[in-house]
Design a protein around this motif. Structure first.
Motif, PDB file in Angstrom:
ATOM      1  N   VAL A  88       0.844  -1.199   0.000  1.00 13.67           N
ATOM      2  CA  VAL A  88       0.000   0.000   0.000  1.00 13.67           C
ATOM      3  C   VAL A  88       0.879   1.250   0.000  1.00 13.67           C
ATOM      4  CG1 VAL A  88      -1.680   1.317   1.331  1.00 13.67           C
ATOM      5  CG2 VAL A  88      -1.864  -1.167   1.228  1.00 13.67           C
ATOM      6  N   HIS A 107      13.696  -2.748   9.591  1.00 11.93           N
ATOM      7  CA  HIS A 107      12.745  -3.169  10.629  1.00 11.93           C
ATOM      8  C   HIS A 107      11.402  -3.599  10.025  1.00 11.93           C
ATOM      9  CE1 HIS A 107      10.641  -3.409  14.416  1.00 11.93           C
ATOM     10  NE2 HIS A 107       9.740  -2.569  13.967  1.00 11.93           N
ATOM     11  N   PHE A 108      10.884  -2.820   9.096  1.00 12.97           N
ATOM     12  CA  PHE A 108       9.576  -3.153   8.531  1.00 12.97           C
ATOM     13  C   PHE A 108       9.620  -4.431   7.699  1.00 12.97           C
ATOM     14  CE2 PHE A 108       7.142   1.131   8.836  1.00 12.97           C
ATOM     15  CZ  PHE A 108       7.277   1.050  10.205  1.00 12.97           C
ATOM     16  N   ASP A 150       8.196   5.380   0.377  1.00 14.40           N
ATOM     17  CA  ASP A 150       6.886   4.752   0.542  1.00 14.40           C
ATOM     18  C   ASP A 150       6.716   3.576  -0.409  1.00 14.40           C
ATOM     19  OD1 ASP A 150       6.113   6.452   2.540  1.00 14.40           O
ATOM     20  OD2 ASP A 150       5.133   7.874   1.197  1.00 14.40           O
ATOM     21  N   LEU A 153       8.671   0.721   0.923  1.00 12.40           N
ATOM     22  CA  LEU A 153       7.952   0.073   2.025  1.00 12.40           C
ATOM     23  C   LEU A 153       6.741  -0.697   1.491  1.00 12.40           C
ATOM     24  CD1 LEU A 153       8.146   2.926   4.669  1.00 12.40           C
ATOM     25  CD2 LEU A 153       9.240   0.695   4.818  1.00 12.40           C
TER      26      LEU A 153
ATOM     27  N   THR B  10       8.876  -8.684  16.995  1.00 11.51           N
ATOM     28  CA  THR B  10       9.182  -7.525  16.150  1.00 11.51           C
ATOM     29  C   THR B  10       8.815  -6.237  16.885  1.00 11.51           C
ATOM     30  OG1 THR B  10       8.526  -8.928  14.297  1.00 11.51           O
ATOM     31  CG2 THR B  10       8.974  -6.635  13.796  1.00 11.51           C
ATOM     32  N   ILE B  17      14.304   0.127  19.376  1.00  6.73           N
ATOM     33  CA  ILE B  17      14.761   1.108  18.381  1.00  6.73           C
ATOM     34  C   ILE B  17      14.195   2.489  18.711  1.00  6.73           C
ATOM     35  CG2 ILE B  17      14.767   1.762  15.935  1.00  6.73           C
ATOM     36  CD1 ILE B  17      14.574  -1.212  15.247  1.00  6.73           C
ATOM     37  N   ARG B  94       0.213   3.010   8.741  1.00  2.00           N
ATOM     38  CA  ARG B  94       1.316   2.204   8.218  1.00  2.00           C
ATOM     39  C   ARG B  94       1.351   0.859   8.934  1.00  2.00           C
ATOM     40  NH1 ARG B  94       4.451   2.692   4.058  1.00  2.00           N
ATOM     41  NH2 ARG B  94       5.260   4.745   4.596  1.00  2.00           N
ATOM     42  N   SER B  97      -1.155  -1.450   7.712  1.00  2.00           N
ATOM     43  CA  SER B  97      -0.976  -1.962   6.352  1.00  2.00           C
ATOM     44  C   SER B  97       0.024  -3.117   6.293  1.00  2.00           C
ATOM     45  CB  SER B  97      -0.522  -0.825   5.425  1.00  2.00           C
ATOM     46  OG  SER B  97       0.839  -0.519   5.665  1.00  2.00           O
ATOM     47  N   MET B  98       0.637  -3.461   7.433  1.00  2.00           N
ATOM     48  CA  MET B  98       1.612  -4.555   7.421  1.00  2.00           C
ATOM     49  C   MET B  98       1.069  -5.752   8.193  1.00  2.00           C
ATOM     50  SD  MET B  98       5.200  -2.522   7.949  1.00  2.00           S
ATOM     51  CE  MET B  98       4.877  -2.064   9.635  1.00  2.00           C
TER      52      MET B  98
END
Lengths: 308, 283
Positions: A88, A107-108, A150, A153, B10, B17, B94, B97-98
Motif C-alpha cells: 500500500v 525493521h519493517f 513509501d 515500504l 518484532t 529502536i 502504516r 498496512s503490514m
C-alpha cells in the motif's frame, strides 16, 4: 517478484460495489476485474470515488454493498497472511519521521518474514534510488524521496498486488519523471500487479497498460490507452452559440451531416460554429470540467457518447 | 514460524529502536530531562520547609510522591500523545498496512514507554537519594517494595493511557484528558498530605491511581513514623496494591476493544481529514 498467489483467477474482482456516505452515493454499482500482472490505472476527476474504491480494496474501509474479492479474499475478512500479499502506498504519509531510512526498511521488512522472503534493505534502497539517503532521518527527505521510500515500504514484502494512490500529487516535473521511471522498473519484476489511481490522463497513458475511467460512481470506460484514444477520435465535437448566445456542445460520429442539419433548421441564428475532432484528452478534460461544475450525470453521458 | 509470537518479538525490537531514537533526538531528550529537572529543583528549595514537626522536610516528603506522579504521568501522557500523533501522521495506518503491524506497533510503544518510565524513575531516585536527607532506602525490603510499586504503576497506567488515547481521535481534544489528570494531581496528596484536605476531597482523591502511586512510593522511601500523616495513619499496603490492580484490570479489559475500534476506523482519508483539520486550526 511476488510470492505465487494461493488462488486462481483475477487479482481483483468487484461486482456491483456500492458506497454511501450519509445520503451521498459515491459508488453506484462499480464492476471491475483485474487479471494478474501489469499496471492498471484508475483514472477519474477529484471526488469521483477513486480513493474510496482503493480503500475498500485495501480493507481499510467497509463498503455499503456489492461483492469484492482481492487476492481471492473479501477485504473485510482478510487476515494477516492476506495483508502480507498487499503493498500500500498512500497519497501522503509522514509516519516514523525520526527513524533513519535504512533502519526503517530493515525493521519493517521483519514483519513479513513469516509470510515471504522480504527484500533486503540495501537492495531496496538501490532500487528506489535512496542509497545516498540511507542514514538520513525520514523527516528530512524531500517529497519525491519520501514517496520513493513509501514505494520501497510498499513492495518490501514482495506483494502480489501493489496499490498506489495518487502517487505523484504535488511533484515537480523532475520528481515526477523519476517516479515514473521507478514504476517502470517495478513492472520489469514480474509477479506484482499494480493498481494506481490518478486524476492525470497523461500519467495514466504513460504508466498503465489498461485505463479504467471512474466517474459518477461507476467505471465508464475501460481499455488500453490506444483503444480509448481511438474510440474518442471517431467522434467529433460540434460547438456553436445559439440564438440566446448560449454555448451548445454536441458530440457526433458524423459531423458533416450534423452541421448540415443544424444550419438547415436554425433560421440563421447559429454563430461561432466550430467542429473539433476529439482526442481522448479533450473528452477527459470535458468530463473533468463538467464534474467540477457539479454536473456529474450529464458529464458521464457526454463522455460515454464520445468514447462509445 | 508462529506469526503472533513473531509480531510480538518484532514489536519488542521496535520498542528498543524507538528508545534509542529518543535518546539521540534532542527534542525528545529535552522533553525527558526538563520536567524531571524542574520538579527536582522545586523540591530542592523545599528542603528547608517543615511539615507540622515531621522528622523529614517537606522536600524530602514530596520526593517519593513526585516519583509516583511521574510514573502515572509518563505512562499516561506518552501513550496518549503518541496514539493521537501517530494517527495524524499516518504511523498507525502504516502499522495497519503490514502483517502483524498493529500488534508490533502497540507492543513497541508499550516497551518504549515502560523503558522511558523506568529511566525517569531511576534518574529521580538517584537525584532524590543524593540531594535529600531523611529518606530511608537502605534495606532490600524497601528496594523490593519500590520496584513492585513502580511495576504495578506501569501495568496500571500504560493500558489506561491506551484507553484514553484510543478515545481521543483528535490531538485537539488532548486538553479534555489533560485537565482531569492535572486536577487529580491537585487532590492526590503529591505536594501536600491528603489528610490535610477536607473529607470529601480526600474521598475523590483516593479514587484515582495517582494518590496510591504516591502513597506506595512514600511507603518505600520514608521513615515508618511518617505514615502518621497519611489518611488513617497507615501506609495501607494491601489497599494500595488492590486499588492499583483494580484500575489495571479495568484498563486491560477495555484497552484491546477500544484499540481494535480505533484501528478499524483508520484509513488514508481519515488521516488526511485529521491533518486538514489540524492545518485549518494551526494555520
Amino acid at each position: 517478484m511476488g510470492h505465487p498467489p494461493a488462488f486462481d483467477g483475477p487479482v481483483i474482482a468487484v461486482s456491483d460495489l456500492r458506497m454511501r456516505y450519509g445520503d451521498k452515493d459515491v459508488l453506484t454499482g462499480l464492476d471491475l476485474e483485474i487479471e494478474p500482472g501489469g499496471v492498471t490505472a484508475l483514472l477519474g476527476p477529484n471526488g469521483a470515488g477513486k480513493t474510496t474504491t482503493i480503500e475498500i480494496l485495501e480493507g481499510f474501509r467497509a463498503r455499503s454493498g456489492g461483492a469484492v474479492a482481492v487476492l481471492g479474499t473479501d477485504p473485510e475478512h482478510g487476515d494477516e497472511r492476506w495483508r502480507a500479499g498487499l503493498g500500500v502506498v498512500l497519497q501522503e504519509w509522514r509516519d516514523n519521521g525520526k527513524w533513519r531510512v535504512r533502519e526503517l526498511l530493515a525493521h519493517f521488512g521483519e514483519y513479513y518474514k513469516p509470510y515471504s522472503q522480504s527484500w533486503d534493505a540495501d537492495e531496496l534502497l538501490q532500487m528506489v534510488g535512496l542509497e545516498a539517503q540511507a542514514a538520513q532521518r525520514v523527516q528530512t527527505l524531500s517529497g519525491g524521496q519520501r514517496r520513493r521510500l513509501d514505494v520501497a515500504l510498499g513492495i518490501i514484502g514482495r506483494p502480489a498486488l501493489l496499490f498506489l494512490d495518487e502517487p505523484t500529487t504535488g511533484f515537480d516535473p523532475h520528481a515526477r519523471r523519476e517516479f515514473h521511471e521507478l514504476i517502470h522498473r517495478l513492472t520489469d519484476l514480474d509477479g506484482t500487479t499494480i493498481l494506481l489511481t490518478t486524476h492525470d490522463l497523461d500519467e495514466a497513458e504513460k504508466l498503465a497498460e489498461r485505463i479504467l475511467i471512474l466517474a459518477g460512481g461507476r467505471i465508464i470506460a475501460d481499455g488500453s490507452p490506444d483503444k480509448l484514444a481511438r474510440a474518442a477520435a471517431t467522434t467529433a465535437e460540434v460547438k456553436w452559440l445559439d440564438n440566446s448566445g448560449t454555448l451548445q456542445v454536441h458530440a457526433t460520429d458524423d459531423a458533416t451531416e450534423f452541421v448540415r442539419k443544424l444550419l438547415a433548421t436554425d433560421g440563421g441564428t447559429v454563430t461561432d460554429l466550430e467542429v473539433h475532432r476529439a482526442s481522448l484528452e479533450d473528452a477527459y478534460l470535458t468530463l473533468v470540467a463538467a464534474f467540477e461544475a457539479g454536473q456529474a450525470e450529464a458529464a458521464v453521458d457526454t463522455f460515454k457518447e464520445a468514447t462509445a | 514460524m508462529n506469526t503472533t509470537l513473531h509480531a510480538y518479538s518484532t514489536g519488542w525490537k521496535r520498542g528498543l529502536i524507538e528508545s534509542r531514537i529518543s535518546l539521540t533526538t534532542i527534542s525528545d531528550l529535552m522533553g525527558f530531562i526538563m520536567p524531571t529537572a524542574i520538579s527536582i529543583a522545586v523540591l530542592f528549595f523545599m528542603r528547608g520547609a517543615d511539615f507540622e514537626g515531621a522528622p523529614v522536610s517537606l522536600g524530602s516528603m514530596n520526593m517519593p510522591s513526585l516519583i509516583g506522579m511521574n510514573v502515572v504521568f509518563g505512562g499516561l501522557m506518552s501513550i496518549i500523545g503518541t496514539l493521537s500523533m501517530d494517527r495524524t501522521n499516518g504511523t498507525l495506518l502504516r502499522a495497519k498496512s503490514m502483517p502483524g503491524g498493529m500488534t508490533g506497533y502497540l507492543v513497541g510503544h508499550v516497551v518504549a514507554t515502560a523503558l522511558y518510565v523506568l529511566a525517569t524513575v531511576a534518574v529521580m531516585l538517584a537525584a532524590g537519594l543524593i540531594l535529600f536527607d531523611g529518606l530511608e532506602f537502605d534495606t532490600p525490603d524497601r528496594w523490593l517494595l519500590f520496584l513492585a510499586v513502580v511495576l504495578m504503576g506501569i501495568v496500571t497506567t500504560l493500558p489506561l493511557g491506551a484507553v484514553l488515547g484510543a478515545l481521543i481521535n483528535n490531538p485537539k481534544n488532548m486538553g479534555l484528558v489533560m485537565l482531569p489528570v492535572m486536577g487529580s494531581v491537585a487532590i492526590s496528596g503529591i505536594f501536600y498530605p491528603l489528610a490535610a484536605l477536607p473529607g470529601w476531597l480526600q474521598t475523590i482523591g483516593q479514587a484515582f491511581p495517582i494518590y496510591w502511586m504516591g502513597l506506595g512510593m512514600r511507603h518505600a522511601m520514608l521513615p515508618d513514623t511518617m505514615s502518621a500523616v497519611e489518611v488513617g495513619g497507615s501506609w495501607r499496603t494491601l489497599m494500595m496494591f488492590g486499588v492499583l490492580a483494580a484500575w489495571a484490570i479495568l484498563a486491560l479489559a477495555l484497552a484491546p476493544r477500544l484499540l481494535r475500534r480505533m484501528a478499524r476506523r483508520e484509513s488514508g482519508s481519515a488521516v488526511a481529514a485529521r491533518r486538514a483539520e489540524m492545518q485549518r486550526q494551526w494555520g
